[in-house]
Every structure is written in C-alpha cells, then in structure tokens.
Scaffold this active site. Sequence first.
Site, PDB file in Angstrom:
ATOM      1  N   GLY A  28     120.350   8.066  24.167  1.00  0.00           N
ATOM      2  CA  GLY A  28     119.011   7.714  24.640  1.00  0.00           C
ATOM      3  C   GLY A  28     118.700   8.414  25.948  1.00  0.00           C
ATOM      4  O   GLY A  28     119.535   9.130  26.513  1.00  0.00           O
ATOM      5  N   SER A  29     117.479   8.169  26.445  1.00  0.00           N
ATOM      6  CA  SER A  29     117.031   8.912  27.628  1.00  0.00           C
ATOM      7  C   SER A  29     117.779   8.488  28.893  1.00  0.00           C
ATOM      8  O   SER A  29     118.022   9.321  29.780  1.00  0.00           O
ATOM      9  CB  SER A  29     115.520   8.711  27.820  1.00  0.00           C
ATOM     10  OG  SER A  29     115.207   7.336  27.930  1.00  0.00           O
ATOM     11  N   THR A  30     118.175   7.230  29.007  1.00  0.00           N
ATOM     12  CA  THR A  30     118.917   6.784  30.200  1.00  0.00           C
ATOM     13  C   THR A  30     120.352   7.289  30.131  1.00  0.00           C
ATOM     14  O   THR A  30     120.893   7.805  31.121  1.00  0.00           O
ATOM     15  CB  THR A  30     118.873   5.251  30.318  1.00  0.00           C
ATOM     16  OG1 THR A  30     117.559   4.792  30.005  1.00  0.00           O
ATOM     17  CG2 THR A  30     119.233   4.797  31.724  1.00  0.00           C
ATOM     18  N   ASP A  82     126.075   3.237  28.554  1.00  0.00           N
ATOM     19  CA  ASP A  82     125.051   3.361  27.514  1.00  0.00           C
ATOM     20  C   ASP A  82     123.768   2.658  27.957  1.00  0.00           C
ATOM     21  O   ASP A  82     123.794   1.779  28.822  1.00  0.00           O
ATOM     22  CB  ASP A  82     125.578   2.736  26.206  1.00  0.00           C
ATOM     23  CG  ASP A  82     124.868   3.261  24.976  1.00  0.00           C
ATOM     24  OD1 ASP A  82     123.838   3.974  25.112  1.00  0.00           O
ATOM     25  OD2 ASP A  82     125.324   2.964  23.857  1.00  0.00           O
ATOM     26  N   ASP A  85     117.745  -1.529  25.058  1.00  0.00           N
ATOM     27  CA  ASP A  85     116.312  -1.794  24.895  1.00  0.00           C
ATOM     28  C   ASP A  85     115.905  -3.105  25.550  1.00  0.00           C
ATOM     29  O   ASP A  85     114.790  -3.254  26.023  1.00  0.00           O
ATOM     30  CB  ASP A  85     115.952  -1.800  23.401  1.00  0.00           C
ATOM     31  CG  ASP A  85     116.286  -0.465  22.772  1.00  0.00           C
ATOM     32  OD1 ASP A  85     115.938   0.567  23.363  1.00  0.00           O
ATOM     33  OD2 ASP A  85     116.945  -0.456  21.712  1.00  0.00           O
ATOM     34  N   GLU A 104     127.372   3.211  18.587  1.00  0.00           N
ATOM     35  CA  GLU A 104     127.427   2.654  19.946  1.00  0.00           C
ATOM     36  C   GLU A 104     128.277   1.389  19.982  1.00  0.00           C
ATOM     37  O   GLU A 104     129.048   1.164  20.916  1.00  0.00           O
ATOM     38  CB  GLU A 104     126.009   2.347  20.439  1.00  0.00           C
ATOM     39  CG  GLU A 104     125.193   3.597  20.716  1.00  0.00           C
ATOM     40  CD  GLU A 104     123.728   3.313  21.004  1.00  0.00           C
ATOM     41  OE1 GLU A 104     123.098   4.130  21.670  1.00  0.00           O
ATOM     42  OE2 GLU A 104     123.202   2.274  20.550  1.00  0.00           O
TER      43      GLU A 104
HETATM   44  C1  5RP Z   1     120.030   4.144  21.093  1.00  0.00           C
HETATM   45  C2  5RP Z   1     120.021   3.063  22.109  1.00  0.00           C
HETATM   46  C3  5RP Z   1     119.506   3.421  23.450  1.00  0.00           C
HETATM   47  O1  5RP Z   1     120.537   3.300  24.376  1.00  0.00           O
HETATM   48  C4  5RP Z   1     118.352   2.502  23.784  1.00  0.00           C
HETATM   49  O2  5RP Z   1     117.367   2.640  22.785  1.00  0.00           O
HETATM   50  C5  5RP Z   1     117.755   2.837  25.158  1.00  0.00           C
HETATM   51  O3  5RP Z   1     117.140   4.085  25.113  1.00  0.00           O
HETATM   52  P1  5RP Z   1     116.379   4.676  26.385  1.00  0.00           P
HETATM   53  O4  5RP Z   1     117.384   4.800  27.464  1.00  0.00           O
HETATM   54  O5  5RP Z   1     115.853   5.999  25.894  1.00  0.00           O
HETATM   55  O6  5RP Z   1     115.278   3.712  26.735  1.00  0.00           O
HETATM   56  O7  5RP Z   1     120.416   1.950  21.890  1.00  0.00           O
HETATM   57  O8  5RP Z   1     120.475   3.660  19.859  1.00  0.00           O
END
Ligand code: 5RP
Length: 223
Positions: A28-30, A82, A85, A104
């Site tokens: 994901g982006s983070t 990780d 959401d 994950e």
């Molecule tokens: C991917 C995930 C991501 O870690 C989650 O969706 C957060 O994403 P982002 O950092 O882009 O908001 O669980 O399966």
Amino acid sequence: MTFDNKKLAAEAAVAEVRDGMVVGLGTGSTAAFAIDAIGRRVAQGLRVTAVATSVASAEQARRLNIPLLDFADVARVDLTIDGTDEIDGALVAVKGAGGAMLREKAVAAASTRMVVIADGSKQVERLGAAKLPVEVLPFARAFVLSRLVELFDRVELRDAGSYRTDNDNVVADCHDAQVSDPGVLAAVLQAIPGVVGHGLFLDEVDAAYIATDGVVARVERGG
Ligand code: 5RP
C-alpha cells in the site's frame, strides 16, 4: 502547513529495523514509504533480508536493492511494517483495500513483531466504516457470495469480479456487517469453505505508529 503523515509514520517505524533482521514489507501507499526508507538505509549499509507481502512490494524492494527471500522458505520474520485501512484502540485492524490481506496476514502471523503505520484518518473508535475485503476461491464464488450476503448489508465483487489477487483469487468487498463482534465475524468468515482469507486482523498487530498533523504517536498492544 501540510504534513505527509503517512511518510512520517513509516519513517518512525523503520527506526525499529536493526542489522541482521528479517523484515516483512507491507503493501500500500504507506508501506511504500517504509520500503523507501528501508531502501535508503540499505544503501547506507544496513544489512537486512526481507519478505514481501505482494508482488508490487517485492518489485519496489528489488528496485531499491533490498535483499529478498521467498516467504515460502521463511518460518520466522523479526519485524513486519504494514499499513491499515482502520485500526481501533485495541489494535484490531481492517486491512485489504490493496487486496494483499492474505499474504499480509501470513507474514504478520510469522512475525515476532508487527507494526502498523498510518495517518490519523485510519484510527477509529469503532471498526466498520471501511469495507471488509474477503478473498474468495473463484471456484466457490457464487456459494461464498450467498453466505456473505447473509452476514453483510452490502457485498460487491471487486471490479465486478475481474480483480485478481496475487494468489489469483477474487475479492468480495463487504460493507456493514450484521455481526458487531470482530472475533465472532472472523470465525464465521473463516468457517465458510471457499473463503481463503479476510482483512480482519484481530491480534496480529503489536504496535501502531499513527501520525496526525505531523506528530507521530506510538501505541503498544496492552498499553
Ligand atoms: C493492502 C493493505 C494496505 O496496507 C491498506 O489498504 C492501507 O493502504 P494505504 O497505506 O495505501 O492507505 O492492507 O492490502
């Protein structure tokens, strides 16, 4: 003033990475900010090996020369970083908007320590506003959907069924669960044949780094 809270949370968590660790790379982006920060430290001499929770994160790690192991050969991971959401005060999390929740969760379960990184918008008093992604074996799609619609007010196949996870499964995005207890909901979901995973992380998360308005707070499980 604007702050890049995702980046701040990611960089605070990456300070936990030490020489010799096997590190789990989230998705994901983070998580991408965390992988970038690990890559910078590797370029400066940090010696780690990593496992990736998605094809995309593995590709990013390769571009940054982070040495990768195949998770199929790895039983223990020292530290996984990780995104999420949603996360509540008890560090129960909902993940999987990026579709990587099954890998994950396997990597998180193998980890001595799993930390979540997020901006403050992901911190909630009560889980349930975010969709709950459920990974479904395509072979059992119609049967699983018939069970899911009994558990949620709204169930949508991601991209009308054309979306595939890295495991070649489909994802049902589920909204407004009828069951409010996350533990009960997770058990009910896991008991449906054809459900191969879901985004509820009940006890995998050991700590969270949450950044709001440029300030990072660390929350540890159990205070
Ligand atoms: C991917 C995930 C991501 O870690 C989650 O969706 C957060 O994403 P982002 O950092 O882009 O908001 O669980 O399966």
